[in-house]
Scaffold this motif. Structure first.
Motif, PDB file in Angstrom:
ATOM      1  N   PHE A  74      51.182  14.002  57.484  1.00 37.82           N
ATOM      2  CA  PHE A  74      52.639  13.997  57.361  1.00 37.82           C
ATOM      3  C   PHE A  74      53.170  15.402  57.084  1.00 37.82           C
ATOM      4  N   LEU A  75      52.500  16.150  56.198  1.00 33.98           N
ATOM      5  CA  LEU A  75      52.937  17.520  55.894  1.00 33.98           C
ATOM      6  C   LEU A  75      52.790  18.414  57.119  1.00 33.98           C
ATOM      7  N   GLY A  76      51.648  18.320  57.794  1.00 28.77           N
ATOM      8  CA  GLY A  76      51.441  19.114  58.996  1.00 28.77           C
ATOM      9  C   GLY A  76      52.494  18.819  60.050  1.00 28.77           C
ATOM     10  N   SER A  77      52.838  17.553  60.212  1.00 33.01           N
ATOM     11  CA  SER A  77      53.847  17.155  61.194  1.00 33.01           C
ATOM     12  C   SER A  77      55.232  17.667  60.800  1.00 33.01           C
ATOM     13  N   THR A  78      55.528  17.664  59.500  1.00 34.43           N
ATOM     14  CA  THR A  78      56.818  18.155  59.023  1.00 34.43           C
ATOM     15  C   THR A  78      56.946  19.660  59.260  1.00 34.43           C
ATOM     16  N   ILE A  79      55.887  20.402  58.974  1.00 35.74           N
ATOM     17  CA  ILE A  79      55.899  21.849  59.224  1.00 35.74           C
ATOM     18  C   ILE A  79      56.076  22.115  60.715  1.00 35.74           C
ATOM     19  N   LEU A  80      55.383  21.335  61.542  1.00 36.72           N
ATOM     20  CA  LEU A  80      55.499  21.502  62.991  1.00 36.72           C
ATOM     21  C   LEU A  80      56.912  21.186  63.465  1.00 36.72           C
ATOM     22  N   LEU A  81      57.533  20.162  62.893  1.00 38.60           N
ATOM     23  CA  LEU A  81      58.894  19.797  63.286  1.00 38.60           C
ATOM     24  C   LEU A  81      59.880  20.908  62.940  1.00 38.60           C
ATOM     25  N   THR A  82      59.765  21.478  61.733  1.00 34.24           N
ATOM     26  CA  THR A  82      60.678  22.563  61.359  1.00 34.24           C
ATOM     27  C   THR A  82      60.440  23.797  62.222  1.00 34.24           C
ATOM     28  N   PHE A  83      59.196  23.995  62.661  1.00 32.23           N
ATOM     29  CA  PHE A  83      58.912  25.088  63.590  1.00 32.23           C
ATOM     30  C   PHE A  83      59.676  24.880  64.891  1.00 32.23           C
ATOM     31  N   LEU A  84      59.600  23.680  65.434  1.00 34.43           N
ATOM     32  CA  LEU A  84      60.238  23.388  66.714  1.00 34.43           C
ATOM     33  C   LEU A  84      61.765  23.477  66.623  1.00 34.43           C
ATOM     34  N   LEU A  85      62.321  23.036  65.497  1.00 36.48           N
ATOM     35  CA  LEU A  85      63.774  22.994  65.354  1.00 36.48           C
ATOM     36  C   LEU A  85      64.383  24.344  64.971  1.00 36.48           C
ATOM     37  N   LEU A  86      63.674  25.112  64.137  1.00 37.26           N
ATOM     38  CA  LEU A  86      64.278  26.319  63.573  1.00 37.26           C
ATOM     39  C   LEU A  86      63.598  27.620  63.974  1.00 37.26           C
ATOM     40  N   LEU A  87      62.282  27.619  64.064  1.00 37.63           N
ATOM     41  CA  LEU A  87      61.576  28.862  64.367  1.00 37.63           C
ATOM     42  C   LEU A  87      61.463  29.144  65.852  1.00 37.63           C
ATOM     43  N   LEU A  88      61.199  28.113  66.647  1.00 34.82           N
ATOM     44  CA  LEU A  88      61.031  28.315  68.082  1.00 34.82           C
ATOM     45  C   LEU A  88      62.286  28.895  68.738  1.00 34.82           C
TER      46      LEU A  88
END
Length: 257
Positions: A74-88
């Motif tokens: 769940f934590l890994g998926s949350t970090i990945l989601l914030t990457f896709l939404l904000l960092l990418l």
């Protein structure tokens, strides 16, 4: 291999706990685990504390081996989601900025670190959402290898800057800059090849651990009032833990075959 698994998990868990504590100390997104949330989103500090608590809880769960697989996924998926939404989006508009590339790469690494931890535990939930998220677990190895390749390339592009980071007592800093760049790239490629995976991951873990000792810890101790160096230290420790787990998985795969 059991001992190495515990060590690999612990390195990553300790890093997550430290990142979470940093959220509460600075009341800001000072790590690369989560990007800064835009100011137009209300409840900025609340998000900082919630995600900080999430990091701490997951790290402690891994150390205590309680629901560790579920929380790590769940934590890994949350970090990945914030990457896709904000960092990418930021990365795509700043393709010539090495710092943006580095921060984005580290976010993926930390997502991958949690996926690798999850892979080291037996399944502990039949929740449909978690079952779907677990399909992301194999990405862990590729996120670390991808970041190593990126870091290796940046060693060549920004060689003078990287050389300045090498301790003064080490001679020929430019040589070691290029050497580390090559070692990162070769190690990454080796971790993706089944035949060389164990050796490449083991040597990569040793290299990163040495960097933690001779480079990151001294820099962090010299600047305790700034979070960046402390964050970098535990990011490197997490990468070392990831390489250890990849080596363990490679050894286990050989035994099965």
């Amino acid at each position: 291999m059991k001992t190495m698994t515990i060590i690999g998990r612990a390195f990553i868990a300790i890093a997550m706990i430290v990142f979470g504590v940093q959220h509460f100390v600075y009341l800001e997104f000072v790590t690369r685990a989560f990007p800064v949330i835009p100011l137009w989103i209300p409840g900025h500090i609340i998000f900082v504390c919630i995600l900080g608590a999430f990091l701490i809880i997951t790290g402690v769960a891994v150390l205590l081996q309680i629901k560790a697989r579920t929380l790590s996924v769940f934590l890994g998926s949350t970090i990945l989601l914030t990457f896709l939404l904000l960092l990418l989006p930021s990365l795509l508009t700043n393709l010539n900025n090495g710092m943006v590339w580095t921060n984005a790469g580290k976010a993926l690494v930390l997502a991958g670190a949690n996926f690798l931890v999850a892979a080291s535990f037996a399944k502990d939930s039949n929740n449909n959402v978690i079952n779907v998220l677990e399909k992301l677990i194999p990405l862990g190895k590729y996120f670390l290898a991808g970041f190593f390749i990126l870091a290796g390339i940046l060693h060549f592009i920004y060689a003078p800057f990287v050389a300045m980071l090498i301790p003064k007592w080490i001679p020929a800093p430019l040589f070691w800059t290029y050497f580390a760049g090559v070692a990162l790239i070769v190690g990454a490629i080796g971790m993706l090849i089944p035949r060389t995976q164990f050796l490449a991951a083991t040597l990569s873990a040793i290299m990163v651990f040495i960097l933690v000792i001779i480079l990151h810890i001294p820099r962090a101790l010299a600047d305790l009032h700034q979070p960046n160096e402390t964050t970098a230290t535990f990011e490197a420790l997490a990468m070392c833990g990831m390489a250890i787990l990849i080596a363990v998985f490679a050894k286990q795969a050989k035994r099965i075959s």
